[in-house]
Write a protein that holds these residues in place. Structure first.
Motif, PDB file in Angstrom:
ATOM      1  N   GLY A 112      -0.554  10.766   1.643  1.00  0.00           N
ATOM      2  CA  GLY A 112      -1.175  10.965   2.607  1.00  0.00           C
ATOM      3  C   GLY A 112      -0.416  10.129   3.854  1.00  0.00           C
ATOM      4  O   GLY A 112       0.404   9.487   3.619  1.00  0.00           O
ATOM      5  N   THR A 113      -0.981  10.011   4.966  1.00  0.00           N
ATOM      6  CA  THR A 113      -0.430   9.170   6.002  1.00  0.00           C
ATOM      7  C   THR A 113      -0.933   7.889   5.965  1.00  0.00           C
ATOM      8  O   THR A 113      -2.004   7.494   5.366  1.00  0.00           O
ATOM      9  CB  THR A 113      -0.855   9.859   7.441  1.00  0.00           C
ATOM     10  OG1 THR A 113      -2.191   9.914   7.817  1.00  0.00           O
ATOM     11  CG2 THR A 113      -0.047  11.222   7.610  1.00  0.00           C
ATOM     12  N   VAL A 114      -0.464   6.971   6.806  1.00  0.00           N
ATOM     13  CA  VAL A 114      -1.120   5.403   7.072  1.00  0.00           C
ATOM     14  C   VAL A 114      -2.657   5.519   7.613  1.00  0.00           C
ATOM     15  O   VAL A 114      -3.320   5.136   6.663  1.00  0.00           O
ATOM     16  CB  VAL A 114      -0.322   4.562   7.884  1.00  0.00           C
ATOM     17  CG1 VAL A 114      -0.931   3.168   8.133  1.00  0.00           C
ATOM     18  CG2 VAL A 114       1.168   4.427   7.332  1.00  0.00           C
TER      19      VAL A 114
ATOM     20  N   SER B 131       4.411   9.943   6.150  1.00  0.00           N
ATOM     21  CA  SER B 131       3.561  10.258   5.041  1.00  0.00           C
ATOM     22  C   SER B 131       4.270   9.453   3.862  1.00  0.00           C
ATOM     23  O   SER B 131       5.247   9.021   3.813  1.00  0.00           O
ATOM     24  CB  SER B 131       4.115  11.770   4.821  1.00  0.00           C
ATOM     25  OG  SER B 131       3.816  12.669   5.826  1.00  0.00           O
ATOM     26  N   PHE B 132       3.235   9.326   2.991  1.00  0.00           N
ATOM     27  CA  PHE B 132       3.330   8.406   1.890  1.00  0.00           C
ATOM     28  C   PHE B 132       3.125   9.078   0.719  1.00  0.00           C
ATOM     29  O   PHE B 132       2.049   9.928   0.411  1.00  0.00           O
ATOM     30  CB  PHE B 132       2.524   7.258   1.743  1.00  0.00           C
ATOM     31  CG  PHE B 132       2.834   6.178   2.665  1.00  0.00           C
ATOM     32  CD1 PHE B 132       3.600   5.123   2.281  1.00  0.00           C
ATOM     33  CD2 PHE B 132       2.784   6.353   3.999  1.00  0.00           C
ATOM     34  CE1 PHE B 132       4.297   4.263   3.370  1.00  0.00           C
ATOM     35  CE2 PHE B 132       3.149   5.370   5.123  1.00  0.00           C
ATOM     36  CZ  PHE B 132       3.961   4.328   4.553  1.00  0.00           C
ATOM     37  N   ALA B 133       4.013   8.855  -0.657  1.00  0.00           N
ATOM     38  CA  ALA B 133       3.589   9.374  -1.858  1.00  0.00           C
ATOM     39  C   ALA B 133       3.538   8.059  -2.879  1.00  0.00           C
ATOM     40  O   ALA B 133       4.664   7.581  -3.114  1.00  0.00           O
ATOM     41  CB  ALA B 133       4.499  10.537  -2.421  1.00  0.00           C
TER      42      ALA B 133
ATOM     43  N   ASN C 193      -0.110  -4.497   2.202  1.00  0.00           N
ATOM     44  CA  ASN C 193       0.602  -5.224   3.178  1.00  0.00           C
ATOM     45  C   ASN C 193       2.264  -4.905   3.041  1.00  0.00           C
ATOM     46  O   ASN C 193       2.746  -4.585   4.084  1.00  0.00           O
ATOM     47  CB  ASN C 193       0.164  -6.626   3.190  1.00  0.00           C
ATOM     48  CG  ASN C 193      -1.152  -6.786   3.588  1.00  0.00           C
ATOM     49  OD1 ASN C 193      -1.563  -6.057   4.320  1.00  0.00           O
ATOM     50  ND2 ASN C 193      -1.578  -8.114   3.268  1.00  0.00           N
ATOM     51  N   SER C 194       2.716  -4.883   1.903  1.00  0.00           N
ATOM     52  CA  SER C 194       4.078  -4.758   1.879  1.00  0.00           C
ATOM     53  C   SER C 194       4.511  -3.264   2.031  1.00  0.00           C
ATOM     54  O   SER C 194       5.724  -2.625   2.281  1.00  0.00           O
ATOM     55  CB  SER C 194       4.579  -4.974   0.545  1.00  0.00           C
ATOM     56  OG  SER C 194       4.748  -6.332   0.429  1.00  0.00           O
ATOM     57  N   ILE C 195       3.575  -2.152   1.663  1.00  0.00           N
ATOM     58  CA  ILE C 195       3.864  -0.906   1.635  1.00  0.00           C
ATOM     59  C   ILE C 195       3.804  -0.364   3.200  1.00  0.00           C
ATOM     60  O   ILE C 195       4.364   0.505   3.593  1.00  0.00           O
ATOM     61  CB  ILE C 195       2.677  -0.163   0.809  1.00  0.00           C
ATOM     62  CG1 ILE C 195       2.862  -0.579  -0.572  1.00  0.00           C
ATOM     63  CG2 ILE C 195       2.798   1.580   1.022  1.00  0.00           C
ATOM     64  CD1 ILE C 195       4.214  -0.065  -1.171  1.00  0.00           C
ATOM     65  N   PHE C 196       2.662  -0.905   3.838  1.00  0.00           N
ATOM     66  CA  PHE C 196       2.414  -0.247   5.196  1.00  0.00           C
ATOM     67  C   PHE C 196       2.869  -0.945   6.458  1.00  0.00           C
ATOM     68  O   PHE C 196       2.914  -0.563   7.616  1.00  0.00           O
ATOM     69  CB  PHE C 196       1.033   0.080   5.394  1.00  0.00           C
ATOM     70  CG  PHE C 196       0.354   0.631   4.512  1.00  0.00           C
ATOM     71  CD1 PHE C 196       0.878   2.154   4.454  1.00  0.00           C
ATOM     72  CD2 PHE C 196      -0.737   0.384   3.714  1.00  0.00           C
ATOM     73  CE1 PHE C 196       0.154   2.942   3.460  1.00  0.00           C
ATOM     74  CE2 PHE C 196      -1.436   1.178   2.739  1.00  0.00           C
ATOM     75  CZ  PHE C 196      -0.841   2.495   2.791  1.00  0.00           C
ATOM     76  N   ILE C 197       3.869  -1.944   6.099  1.00  0.00           N
ATOM     77  CA  ILE C 197       4.621  -2.864   7.092  1.00  0.00           C
ATOM     78  C   ILE C 197       5.602  -2.087   7.813  1.00  0.00           C
ATOM     79  O   ILE C 197       6.462  -1.284   7.169  1.00  0.00           O
ATOM     80  CB  ILE C 197       4.857  -4.176   6.594  1.00  0.00           C
ATOM     81  CG1 ILE C 197       5.300  -5.321   7.696  1.00  0.00           C
ATOM     82  CG2 ILE C 197       6.026  -4.100   5.685  1.00  0.00           C
ATOM     83  CD1 ILE C 197       5.349  -6.708   7.397  1.00  0.00           C
TER      84      ILE C 197
END
Length: 147
Positions: A52-54, A107-109, A96-100
């Motif tokens: 999904g998205t942030v 988009s994220f998987a 925190n490291s993923i969304f910075i």
């Protein structure tokens, strides 16, 4: 300091084990690692995937809820307030490291690995993010907390 000898079985770190699970590419590989970590080292493990998205993952709580559900459903932790609290903090640390430094529309998987030895819990997140297919790149996050 304990010195290991040739042939000694060295217990893998929770962090490395969680990262290894998060980075598996097939269910078969994932199951093999989970079984090995449990049978050889008594580490309880869980894995989940989501995308999904942030805004969808972080702000709605979808990521945290998925991790908690996985931890309960796989027996990684029992439904105890202190252990849930530790799991949430480890998840926030990893995320925190993923969304910075990312756009809220990216988009994220993601694949998430959980490991515990009953004293500590590790949460590892590995995945890909993209605002556009030509801009896709990998991200990784790790969190650890005392239960």
């Amino acid at each position: 300091m304990k010195v290991s000898r040739p042939g000694d079985k060295v217990k893998p770190s929770l962090e490395r084990s969680a990262l290894l699970l998060a980075m598996t590419e097939t269910r078969e590989e994932e199951e093999k690692i989970k079984k090995s970590l449990y049978s050889e080292y008594d580490l309880r493990c869980g894995v989940t995937e989501l995308g999904g998205t942030v805004a969808n993952l972080q702000h709605t709580g979808k990521l945290t809820n998925s991790v908690i559900a996985t931890a309960f459903n796989t027996g990684v932790i029992p439904k105890e307030d202190r252990k849930i609290h530790a799991l949430i903090h480890a998840t926030l640390e990893a995320s925190n490291s993923i969304f910075i430094h990312t756009n809220s529309n990216a988009s994220f998987a993601l694949k998430i690995g959980l490991t515990t030895d009953s004293e500590w819990i590790a949460v590892a997140i590995y995945g890909r993010s993209s605002l556009h297919p030509l801009l896709e790149h990998a991200r990784v996050g790790l969190g650890m907390m005392h239960l």
